[in-house]
Scaffold this motif. Structure first.
Motif, PDB file in Angstrom:
ATOM      1  N   LEU A  69     -35.099   7.680  98.032  1.00  0.00           N
ATOM      2  CA  LEU A  69     -34.774   6.285  97.735  1.00  0.00           C
ATOM      3  C   LEU A  69     -34.387   6.124  96.270  1.00  0.00           C
ATOM      4  O   LEU A  69     -35.023   6.713  95.383  1.00  0.00           O
ATOM      5  N   PRO A  70     -33.349   5.327  95.968  1.00  0.00           N
ATOM      6  CA  PRO A  70     -33.030   5.040  94.565  1.00  0.00           C
ATOM      7  C   PRO A  70     -34.241   4.440  93.849  1.00  0.00           C
ATOM      8  O   PRO A  70     -34.935   3.585  94.396  1.00  0.00           O
ATOM      9  N   ARG A  71     -34.495   4.930  92.651  1.00  0.00           N
ATOM     10  CA  ARG A  71     -35.588   4.477  91.778  1.00  0.00           C
ATOM     11  C   ARG A  71     -36.977   4.911  92.267  1.00  0.00           C
ATOM     12  O   ARG A  71     -37.980   4.517  91.666  1.00  0.00           O
ATOM     13  N   TYR A  72     -37.043   5.693  93.313  1.00  0.00           N
ATOM     14  CA  TYR A  72     -38.336   6.213  93.766  1.00  0.00           C
ATOM     15  C   TYR A  72     -39.002   7.002  92.632  1.00  0.00           C
ATOM     16  O   TYR A  72     -40.192   6.819  92.344  1.00  0.00           O
ATOM     17  N   THR A  73     -38.239   7.889  92.005  1.00  0.00           N
ATOM     18  CA  THR A  73     -38.795   8.734  90.955  1.00  0.00           C
ATOM     19  C   THR A  73     -39.246   7.904  89.757  1.00  0.00           C
ATOM     20  O   THR A  73     -40.276   8.199  89.136  1.00  0.00           O
ATOM     21  N   ALA A  74     -38.502   6.858  89.429  1.00  0.00           N
ATOM     22  CA  ALA A  74     -38.885   5.991  88.307  1.00  0.00           C
ATOM     23  C   ALA A  74     -40.195   5.267  88.602  1.00  0.00           C
ATOM     24  O   ALA A  74     -41.056   5.130  87.720  1.00  0.00           O
ATOM     25  N   VAL A  75     -40.347   4.804  89.842  1.00  0.00           N
ATOM     26  CA  VAL A  75     -41.602   4.147  90.228  1.00  0.00           C
ATOM     27  C   VAL A  75     -42.759   5.136  90.167  1.00  0.00           C
ATOM     28  O   VAL A  75     -43.846   4.822  89.663  1.00  0.00           O
ATOM     29  N   ALA A  76     -42.537   6.361  90.660  1.00  0.00           N
ATOM     30  CA  ALA A  76     -43.582   7.388  90.606  1.00  0.00           C
ATOM     31  C   ALA A  76     -43.980   7.672  89.162  1.00  0.00           C
ATOM     32  O   ALA A  76     -45.171   7.830  88.846  1.00  0.00           O
ATOM     33  N   ALA A  77     -42.992   7.740  88.264  1.00  0.00           N
ATOM     34  CA  ALA A  77     -43.282   7.983  86.850  1.00  0.00           C
ATOM     35  C   ALA A  77     -44.160   6.879  86.274  1.00  0.00           C
ATOM     36  O   ALA A  77     -45.147   7.136  85.573  1.00  0.00           O
ATOM     37  N   TYR A  78     -43.806   5.638  86.574  1.00  0.00           N
ATOM     38  CA  TYR A  78     -44.573   4.500  86.052  1.00  0.00           C
ATOM     39  C   TYR A  78     -46.013   4.522  86.555  1.00  0.00           C
ATOM     40  O   TYR A  78     -46.971   4.328  85.775  1.00  0.00           O
ATOM     41  N   LEU A  79     -46.196   4.781  87.842  1.00  0.00           N
ATOM     42  CA  LEU A  79     -47.543   4.777  88.413  1.00  0.00           C
ATOM     43  C   LEU A  79     -48.382   5.943  87.880  1.00  0.00           C
ATOM     44  O   LEU A  79     -49.579   5.799  87.631  1.00  0.00           O
ATOM     45  N   HIS A  80     -47.757   7.108  87.695  1.00  0.00           N
ATOM     46  CA  HIS A  80     -48.480   8.240  87.110  1.00  0.00           C
ATOM     47  C   HIS A  80     -48.878   7.948  85.660  1.00  0.00           C
ATOM     48  O   HIS A  80     -49.972   8.331  85.216  1.00  0.00           O
TER      49      HIS A  80
END
Length: 379
Positions: free
Chosen positions: A328-339
């Protein structure tokens, strides 16, 4: 690269292409598009005159891009930079074109794509990104839609739902993309709300106003993105927020909930919070649950994962994220923020860097790159 294409790319040919497009931004894109088309077409159907073929195709693509840009600028000249408050008094031909492009002979997705391309002024690439499909797939969809409507009479305008979808995507592209069409989308939605008594039309107008109210604080003086939590809320347009909330409350009172009303409710909760820390994330999660039920959209569930991370902690957000497709677009960015929120700065920095490589626009790429650099500097 194809040997015939290499032979065709002589200085003379390149000179013709450059001279024809001199001074115009679409020229380089047109040349690149022609080269891509040559690589796709020539292996199966090589032209008799490769040089002439390249010049002709590049010139046609340049003209198409220039016409689209001219049409877009003409529409933008009709409105002020900021949309005026209050109901619209008249309906112009642009809104009528939106309805005509949403012809019953087309599927809703094809009608939206055609309208965005023919009336909204968006490129095929921008539309493909909005739909999360490859550009080639979207190009074929638009081509088929053009072929279909070329054989029908435009005496049966499309439905409101399709027109709302088009206006929503045009606003999104104008709000966060390369082309500024947000004010035009608000103007047309005002006209539609004045002409049609429909709660979802009101919901969309409220959503646009609430998002547009935050626009002055979204970009820093150096052009970088400012995340919602870091925005100066004193710069938000309180009049637009008040108008949007009022329109939304009237729409919700009719008890005919739709996706745009649910999105507007989420935006209203953000706008109502005095600070990021005081945001009612529990209620926002509940609205995302409603929105997911209405749409089934994976993007909605992605945004919900962020809200869950704020309401119940980053571990809960990561658990919600794990249920989604990583492509999904921005999936990785969301994962980065949550980590990062969970204290895993090494993983967050790596994911921010990966997300930057996948970013859909330059401003987002630069923001994610800065986030990665910030975390790496603290390790």
């Amino acid at each position: 690269m194809d040997e015939a294409l290499l032979r065709a790319l002589t200085p003379e040919v390149l000179g013709v292409l450059v001279r024809r497009g001199a001074g115009f931004a679409p020229a380089e894109d047109a040349v690149q598009d022609a080269l891509v088309e040559a690589l796709r077409v020539w292996p199966a159907d090589p032209p008799r005159d490769p040089k002439g073929w390249l010049i002709t195709v590049a010139w046609r693509k340049f003209l198409d891009a220039t016409r689209a840009e001219t049409a877009r600028r003409r529409r933008e000249d009709l409105v002020d930079v900021e949309p005026p408050p209050g109901p619209a008094s008249t309906v112009d031909d642009t809104l009528q074109l939106y309805f005509l492009c949403a012809h019953p002979s087309l599927t809703p997705s094809s009608a939206v794509a055609l309208t965005l391309r023919a009336v909204g002024g968006l490129t095929t690439r921008q539309i493909a990104q909005a739909y999360l499909v490859p550009e080639a797939t979207m190009a074929q969809r638009i081509s088929r839609a053009k072929h279909t409507v070329s054989r029908v009479r435009f005496d049966q305008p499309g439905d409101v739902a399709t027109v709302l979808r088009v206006l929503y995507l045009v606003f999104n592209e104008g709000y966060s993309g390369d082309v500024d069409l947000a004010a035009e989308a608000i103007r047309l939605t005002r006209q539609l709300a004045a002409a049609i008594d429909h709660p979802e039309v009101a919901g969309l107008l409220a959503l646009m106003l609430l998002h547009h109210a935050r626009r002055p604080s979204r970009i820093a003086p150096d052009g970088s993105l400012v995340p919602l939590a870091e925005q100066d809320r004193g710069r938000w347009d309180t009049a637009a927020i008040a108008e949007g909330v009022g329109i939304l409350q009237a729409a919700l009172a009719r008890d005919r909930l739709g996706e745009f009303q649910a999105q507007a409710a989420i935006a209203a909760l953000h706008a109502d919070a005095p600070s990021a820390a005081e945001t009612d994330w529990v209620q926002i999660v509940e609205w995302y649950d409603e929105l997911a039920r209405l749409t089934g959209s994976p993007v909605v569930r992605l945004n919900r994962a962020v809200a869950v991370g704020e309401a119940d902690g980053p571990r809960a957000g990561l658990a919600a994220l794990a249920e989604l497709d990583e492509s999904l677009p921005r999936y990785t960015a969301v994962a980065a923020y949550l980590h990062e929120r969970d204290g895993d700065l090494v993983t967050a920095a790596r994911l921010y860097a990966e997300a930057a490589q996948k970013a859909l626009n330059l401003a987002e790429r630069e923001h994610l790159t800065r986030q990665a650099a910030r975390l790496n500097a603290h390790q």
